[in-house]
Scaffold this motif. Structure first.
Motif, mmCIF file in Angstrom:
data_model
loop_
_atom_site.group_PDB
_atom_site.id
_atom_site.type_symbol
_atom_site.label_atom_id
_atom_site.label_comp_id
_atom_site.label_asym_id
_atom_site.label_seq_id
_atom_site.Cartn_x
_atom_site.Cartn_y
_atom_site.Cartn_z
ATOM 1 N N ALA A 11 0.811 -1.218 0.000
ATOM 2 C CA ALA A 11 0.000 0.000 0.000
ATOM 3 C C ALA A 11 0.839 1.260 0.000
ATOM 4 O O ALA A 11 2.012 1.266 0.396
ATOM 5 C CB ALA A 11 -0.920 0.001 1.222
ATOM 6 N N ILE A 12 0.189 2.343 -0.429
ATOM 7 C CA ILE A 12 0.676 3.705 -0.244
ATOM 8 C C ILE A 12 -0.248 4.359 0.774
ATOM 9 O O ILE A 12 -1.480 4.277 0.648
ATOM 10 C CB ILE A 12 0.672 4.496 -1.561
ATOM 11 N N ALA A 13 0.337 4.995 1.775
ATOM 12 C CA ALA A 13 -0.421 5.686 2.816
ATOM 13 C C ALA A 13 -0.156 7.185 2.734
ATOM 14 O O ALA A 13 0.989 7.617 2.580
ATOM 15 C CB ALA A 13 -0.031 5.155 4.191
ATOM 16 N N ILE A 14 -1.227 7.982 2.845
ATOM 17 C CA ILE A 14 -1.127 9.446 2.813
ATOM 18 C C ILE A 14 -1.911 9.979 3.998
ATOM 19 O O ILE A 14 -3.100 9.661 4.149
ATOM 20 C CB ILE A 14 -1.703 10.027 1.501
ATOM 21 N N ASN A 15 -1.274 10.789 4.832
ATOM 22 C CA ASN A 15 -2.029 11.263 5.988
ATOM 23 C C ASN A 15 -2.878 12.480 5.634
ATOM 24 O O ASN A 15 -2.720 13.113 4.580
ATOM 25 C CB ASN A 15 -1.112 11.519 7.195
#
Length: 261
Positions: free
Chosen positions: A61-65
């Motif tokens: 996954a790619i996580a973006i806050n």
């Protein structure tokens, strides 16, 4: 609905266990392994991979806050003229990601979208999951190799090639996507793209609007599959979006082992 709830619960439990320490169970090869954080505007982005107890990949996954999603540079309102290289972040994977074909991620923010006008000119992210190192991708400048198409069996049916982009590759789009319906086009929210260079499939790319990422708490879709694969490994069959503790996760999951053919 029950299945969706259960899937969401499983992911939430996995994230919760990650906060403790993935390596706490010395008898297990499994866990969630986070890549290094990268600053993105006023927030952060990173990757993670989840392995089962045997060490086989389950999700990447790619996580973006939320701070990053809320602070990306707004568009000017003009139609996007093409893929730019001004709002991009290279995201490294944890070494455990070697169990997948993916070697780095390239997160691209398009504040004005890009052509075709009236379709993909909304503010959106291109979330490239590359199967080659970043240094190799940066050398994707040879026009002949940019236009060298993979054999049709290595791409899903109904995928059509578009213009190649230097240092990215050639993009292949699903012509059955709702936004490309010739008689009743739907507004673009998300789609799934394949990419190639030098006759090889080199990236998977969810392409998702900023608005969809901000307003979607849980979404899952199938990833169209090719008939054959150029490299053996675990490949995703689904793409999911979830939110957890102020973070939006764009997940490739449903991993299936595919042999080279």
């Amino acid at each position: 609905m029950k299945k969706l709830f259960l899937a969401t619960a499983v992911i939430a439990i996995a994230f919760s266990s990650c906060k403790k320490e993935d390596s706490s169970n010395n008898n297990s090869k499994g866990g969630i392994f986070k890549g290094p954080e990268t600053e993105m505007y006023h927030g952060k982005a990173w990757t993670w991979i989840q392995l089962d107890n045997q060490g086989n990949p389950e999700r990447v996954a790619i996580a973006i806050n939320d701070a990053a999603l809320s602070s990306v540079t707004p568009g000017s309102g003009s139609t996007g003229s093409g893929h730019t290289h001004e709002n991009n972040e290279v995201l490294a994977f944890h070494p455990k990601a070697a169990a997948t074909p993916f070697q780095h991620a390239w997160l691209n923010w398009n504040p004005n979208g890009h052509p075709p006008a009236g379709i993909y000119d909304k503010p959106h992210f291109d979330l490239h999951f590359y199967m080659v190192p970043s240094t190799e991708r940066e050398a994707y400048v040879d026009p002949v190799k940019l236009n060298a198409d993979p054999a049709a069996t290595y791409l899903p049916a109904n995928y059509m090639g578009g213009d190649p982009v230097p240092t990215m590759g050639k993009h292949w789009v699903d012509i059955t996507s709702p936004e490309l319906n010739p008689t009743n086009p739907q507004p673009f929210t998300q789609t799934f793209i394949y990419g190639s260079y030098d006759s090889k499939v080199v990236f998977y790319e969810p392409m998702i609007t900023l608005d969809f990422l901000k307003t979607t708490n849980n979404f899952v879709r199938d990833i169209p599959q090719p008939a054959q694969f150029q490299k053996s490994g675990y490949y995703p069959t689904k793409m999911r979006i979830t939110k957890q503790d102020g973070v939006t996760n764009i997940i490739l999951e449903g991993m299936v082992y595919r042999g080279q053919s």
